[in-house]
Design a protein around this motif. Structure first.
Motif, PDB file in Angstrom:
ATOM      1  N   MET A 117       0.831  -1.219   0.000  1.00 36.54           N
ATOM      2  CA  MET A 117       0.000   0.000   0.000  1.00 36.54           C
ATOM      3  C   MET A 117       0.854   1.253   0.000  1.00 36.54           C
ATOM      4  SD  MET A 117      -3.202  -0.462  -0.254  1.00 36.54           S
ATOM      5  CE  MET A 117      -3.727   1.181   0.123  1.00 36.54           C
ATOM      6  N   ALA A 118       1.988   1.211   0.700  1.00 29.01           N
ATOM      7  CA  ALA A 118       2.880   2.379   0.701  1.00 29.01           C
ATOM      8  C   ALA A 118       3.345   2.644  -0.736  1.00 29.01           C
ATOM      9  CB  ALA A 118       4.061   2.153   1.632  1.00 29.01           C
ATOM     10  N   HIS A 119       3.697   1.562  -1.467  1.00 29.57           N
ATOM     11  CA  HIS A 119       4.112   1.736  -2.866  1.00 29.57           C
ATOM     12  C   HIS A 119       2.967   2.271  -3.724  1.00 29.57           C
ATOM     13  CE1 HIS A 119       8.156   0.230  -2.701  1.00 29.57           C
ATOM     14  NE2 HIS A 119       7.789  -0.909  -2.151  1.00 29.57           N
ATOM     15  N   LEU A 120       1.802   1.684  -3.541  1.00 25.99           N
ATOM     16  CA  LEU A 120       0.659   2.078  -4.376  1.00 25.99           C
ATOM     17  C   LEU A 120       0.308   3.553  -4.158  1.00 25.99           C
ATOM     18  CD1 LEU A 120      -1.745   1.362  -6.228  1.00 25.99           C
ATOM     19  CD2 LEU A 120      -2.976   0.574  -4.214  1.00 25.99           C
ATOM     20  N   TYR A 143      13.241 -11.013  -8.751  1.00 25.25           N
ATOM     21  CA  TYR A 143      11.962 -10.450  -9.213  1.00 25.25           C
ATOM     22  C   TYR A 143      12.144  -9.127  -9.964  1.00 25.25           C
ATOM     23  CZ  TYR A 143       8.868 -13.733  -6.719  1.00 25.25           C
ATOM     24  OH  TYR A 143       8.178 -14.847  -6.298  1.00 25.25           O
ATOM     25  N   PRO A 144      12.869  -8.152  -9.385  1.00 26.58           N
ATOM     26  CA  PRO A 144      12.945  -6.862 -10.084  1.00 26.58           C
ATOM     27  C   PRO A 144      13.506  -7.012 -11.496  1.00 26.58           C
ATOM     28  CG  PRO A 144      13.811  -6.673  -7.854  1.00 26.58           C
ATOM     29  CD  PRO A 144      13.538  -8.116  -8.073  1.00 26.58           C
ATOM     30  N   GLU A 145      14.511  -7.886 -11.636  1.00 24.38           N
ATOM     31  CA  GLU A 145      15.108  -8.026 -12.967  1.00 24.38           C
ATOM     32  C   GLU A 145      14.122  -8.676 -13.946  1.00 24.38           C
ATOM     33  OE1 GLU A 145      19.189  -9.154 -12.591  1.00 24.38           O
ATOM     34  OE2 GLU A 145      19.190  -9.779 -14.702  1.00 24.38           O
ATOM     35  N   PHE A 146      13.421  -9.696 -13.479  1.00 23.61           N
ATOM     36  CA  PHE A 146      12.436 -10.347 -14.347  1.00 23.61           C
ATOM     37  C   PHE A 146      11.338  -9.357 -14.736  1.00 23.61           C
ATOM     38  CE2 PHE A 146       8.643 -13.234 -14.784  1.00 23.61           C
ATOM     39  CZ  PHE A 146       9.066 -13.864 -15.934  1.00 23.61           C
ATOM     40  N   HIS A 147      10.893  -8.542 -13.795  1.00 25.85           N
ATOM     41  CA  HIS A 147       9.796  -7.602 -14.046  1.00 25.85           C
ATOM     42  C   HIS A 147      10.184  -6.460 -14.986  1.00 25.85           C
ATOM     43  CE1 HIS A 147       6.925  -8.521 -10.416  1.00 25.85           C
ATOM     44  NE2 HIS A 147       7.102  -9.549 -11.218  1.00 25.85           N
ATOM     45  N   ARG A 148      11.468  -6.232 -15.151  1.00 28.44           N
ATOM     46  CA  ARG A 148      11.901  -5.162 -16.061  1.00 28.44           C
ATOM     47  C   ARG A 148      12.093  -5.691 -17.478  1.00 28.44           C
ATOM     48  NH1 ARG A 148      14.014  -0.560 -13.817  1.00 28.44           N
ATOM     49  NH2 ARG A 148      15.352  -0.213 -15.614  1.00 28.44           N
ATOM     50  N   SER A 151      12.952  -0.785  -2.054  1.00 35.02           N
ATOM     51  CA  SER A 151      13.047  -1.151  -0.636  1.00 35.02           C
ATOM     52  C   SER A 151      12.425  -0.077   0.278  1.00 35.02           C
ATOM     53  CB  SER A 151      14.497  -1.413  -0.244  1.00 35.02           C
ATOM     54  OG  SER A 151      15.140  -0.201  -0.040  1.00 35.02           O
ATOM     55  N   LEU A 152      12.230   1.100  -0.221  1.00 38.23           N
ATOM     56  CA  LEU A 152      11.526   2.199   0.462  1.00 38.23           C
ATOM     57  C   LEU A 152      11.865   2.327   1.949  1.00 38.23           C
ATOM     58  CD1 LEU A 152       9.479   4.290  -0.633  1.00 38.23           C
ATOM     59  CD2 LEU A 152       7.663   2.932   0.334  1.00 38.23           C
ATOM     60  N   ARG A 164       4.711  -4.502 -10.409  1.00 39.61           N
ATOM     61  CA  ARG A 164       5.755  -4.799 -11.408  1.00 39.61           C
ATOM     62  C   ARG A 164       6.984  -3.943 -11.110  1.00 39.61           C
ATOM     63  NH1 ARG A 164       8.341  -2.833 -15.618  1.00 39.61           N
ATOM     64  NH2 ARG A 164       7.214  -0.853 -15.541  1.00 39.61           N
ATOM     65  N   LEU A 165       6.737  -2.649 -10.906  1.00 42.17           N
ATOM     66  CA  LEU A 165       7.858  -1.719 -10.668  1.00 42.17           C
ATOM     67  C   LEU A 165       8.490  -1.914  -9.303  1.00 42.17           C
ATOM     68  CD1 LEU A 165       6.867   1.881 -11.829  1.00 42.17           C
ATOM     69  CD2 LEU A 165       8.946   0.647 -12.398  1.00 42.17           C
ATOM     70  N   TYR A 166       7.645  -2.237  -8.317  1.00 43.56           N
ATOM     71  CA  TYR A 166       8.142  -2.347  -6.942  1.00 43.56           C
ATOM     72  C   TYR A 166       7.734  -3.700  -6.354  1.00 43.56           C
ATOM     73  CZ  TYR A 166       8.272   2.640  -7.819  1.00 43.56           C
ATOM     74  OH  TYR A 166       8.489   3.859  -8.389  1.00 43.56           O
ATOM     75  N   PRO A 167       8.248  -4.808  -6.917  1.00 42.41           N
ATOM     76  CA  PRO A 167       7.855  -6.117  -6.371  1.00 42.41           C
ATOM     77  C   PRO A 167       8.306  -6.224  -4.917  1.00 42.41           C
ATOM     78  CG  PRO A 167       9.756  -6.346  -7.838  1.00 42.41           C
ATOM     79  CD  PRO A 167       9.287  -4.923  -7.967  1.00 42.41           C
ATOM     80  N   LEU A 168       7.487  -6.855  -4.079  1.00 44.87           N
ATOM     81  CA  LEU A 168       7.829  -6.885  -2.657  1.00 44.87           C
ATOM     82  C   LEU A 168       9.007  -7.815  -2.385  1.00 44.87           C
ATOM     83  CD1 LEU A 168       4.355  -6.779  -0.912  1.00 44.87           C
ATOM     84  CD2 LEU A 168       5.754  -4.926  -1.771  1.00 44.87           C
TER      85      LEU A 168
END
Ligand code: HEM
Length: 464
Positions: free
Chosen positions: A233-236, A301-306, A372-373, A267-271
């Motif tokens: 939710m913080a990301h959203l 995850y981040p690399e796959f999502h990009r 990682s916020l 996608r941009l900020y996978p947990l």
């Protein structure tokens, strides 16, 4: 000479936010790799690229969760107490099946009830809130109440909400290395849960001791659920705060569009940065290359999502006009290998809470938004209809965020190094399996204990 020093020192100090945090993060990664060793096979990586990511993740031999990976000691350290009962880290077997069945039962709530529960918890959490907030902190009590009601089917007392939020905050703060773990805070929640196990809405797995049941609940519902939903939710909300047109569109859009916004956010900020699996058998990639049994596969995850997206760093919900399964997108893991059991419930609940927030406030933020916020998502909430002059507050936020980054990166370096060292020294996972090997449980009654427990009769459940 003196003049040069007098000019240079302030210049270095003033420029710190622009170069120091990046270097400290790089140094931290090197220190972590040094202490942990580099045992992993990165996927995507040299051995298997993006095109084999899903296939490898779903491979039947990619099924070990904790045993045999030094990385597990670190996760167990962060998730303690009771990491051996955390669903995510249980090895396959009857114990895992019993626990996973209970989680599914607790999460099997009709859509309308999830929405209503999430909306109610959000309305309570937002009472009297306005101005500058940190989104993760704002969301924690909301999801603490939500998780409590999911588990106990009754309104969450304030004492429980505070204990759950303190536990979840402690876990996520230590995971991000912005603070040390405080076992006292976490154990207070375990003590609160122990005498209440018979009040849980569905029967708990019968083959576990009461302490193991408390650890299981704490791990899945009062740790993972609260941490993941608060982070998501913080990301959203932060991404919407930084894209005013998307914010307005999301506020007035139907659920289908909102789901695209959630998909693009995750996608941009996978947990998950990396999820790992330990291979239980050889995996032949081609006739020359085999990943041997006992390897640690690290799914990035981040690399796959990009991969495979044009301008992958841009926030664009329109990418999800196509079905998500056609894209490199696995925010809840892969269906064939222990995906997130909340993959259906989480987006429904997030949408309901986001609508509640957007209906009340205009959101603005000028901070750096990373996966990682560690800043916990500073954001300005202006009640709808109130005078709207965010410019000065946003300038203040930007400057404060830059300077906090300097301090935070140093704190993360020191505390992170300490915790990685401490986890390495304590070896919670390695010791657990070594002890289990020297005291094997009596397997003769295992089938009865897990499968035939009366708690699994369908009639024994209570709805919300
Ligand atoms: C937006 C929110 C969430 C996201 C993005 C998310 C993501 C994920 C992912 C990617 C995995 C799989 C990791 C792997 O393959 O190792 C996972 C596993 C898991 N998640 Fe979630 N999660 C979310 C919310 C929740 C909630 C609300 C719960 C509540 C119980 C939950 C409980 C679990 C559990 C128990 C597992 C381990 C599954 C198993 O090994 O059987 N998650 N989650």
């Amino acid at each position: 000479m003196l003049i040069a020093v007098v000019l240079l020192v302030p210049a270095v100090l003033v420029s710190l936010p622009w170069w120091l945090p990046r270097r400290v993060v790089a140094l931290r990664e090197r220190v972590f790799a040094r202490i942990n060793g580099d045992e992993g096979v990165p996927v995507p990586g040299e051995l298997a690229g993006v095109e084999r990511f899903r296939e490898l993740y779903a491979h039947p031999a990619a099924n070990g969760r904790s045993k045999g990976a030094a990385l597990s000691d670190l996760f167990w350290y962060w998730l303690a107490p009771g990491p051996e009962m955390h669903q995510e880290h249980l090895e396959q077997g009857e114990r895992y099946d019993a626990v996973a069945r209970t989680t599914r039962a607790l999460l099997a709530v009709p859509k309308g009830e999830v929405e209503e529960l999430a909306r109610r918890c959000a309305a309570r959490g937002l009472e009297g809130v306005r101005g500058l907030v940190r989104l993760r902190d704002l969301m924690m009590p909301v999801w603490a109440e939500f998780a409590y009601e999911l588990v106990f089917a009754e309104r969450c007392p304030r004492e429980a909400r505070d204990l759950i939020a303190a536990n979840a905050d402690d876990v996520v703060t230590s995971l991000k290395c912005t603070g040390l773990r405080h076992m006292g805070r976490r154990e207070r929640l375990t003590r609160y849960l122990l005498p209440r196990l018979d009040k849980v809405r569905v029967p708990l797995p019968g083959g576990l001791t009461p302490l193991e049941q408390a650890y299981y609940l704490q791990g899945a519902f009062f740790n993972t659920a609260v941490v993941q939903l608060s982070e998501a939710m913080a990301h959203l909300l932060l991404v919407l705060a930084q894209h005013p047109e998307e914010q307005e569109r999301a506020r007035t859009s139907d659920d289908r569009h909102f789901d695209r916004v959630i998909n693009e956010t995750l996608r941009l900020y996978p947990l998950f940065g990396i999820a790992h699996r330990i291979t239980s058998g050889d995996i032949a990639l081609d006739e020359h290359t085999t990943i041997p049994a006992g390897s640690v596969l690290c799914f990035n995850y981040p690399e796959f999502h990009r991969a495979g997206f044009a301008d992958p760093g841009r926030f664009d919900p329109g990418r999800f006009d196509r079905p998500a399964k056609e894209l490199n997108h696995v925010p809840f893991g892969v269906a064939a290998n222990r995906p997130c059991p909340a993959w259906r419930l989480a987006p429904i609940a997030m949408r309901a809470v986001a609508r509640e927030v957007l209906g009340r406030y205009v959101l603005d933020s000028s901070v750096t938004h990373t996966r990682s916020l560690p800043s916990r998502g500073p954001c300005l909430l202006t009640p709808r209809g109130a005078p709207y002059r965010p410019r000065l507050a946003l300038t203040y936020l930007r400057v404060r965020d830059r300077w906090e980054d300097v301090w935070r990166s140093l704190v993360q370096l020191v505390l992170g190094t300490y915790m990685v060292w401490d986890a390495h020294r304590k070896r919670l996972c390695e010791r657990h399996f070594a002890e289990a090997a020297s005291n094997p449980p009596d397997a003769s009654d295992a089938e009865d204990r897990y499968a035939a427990h009366p708690g699994h009769e369908p009639g024994a459940r209570r709805s919300l």
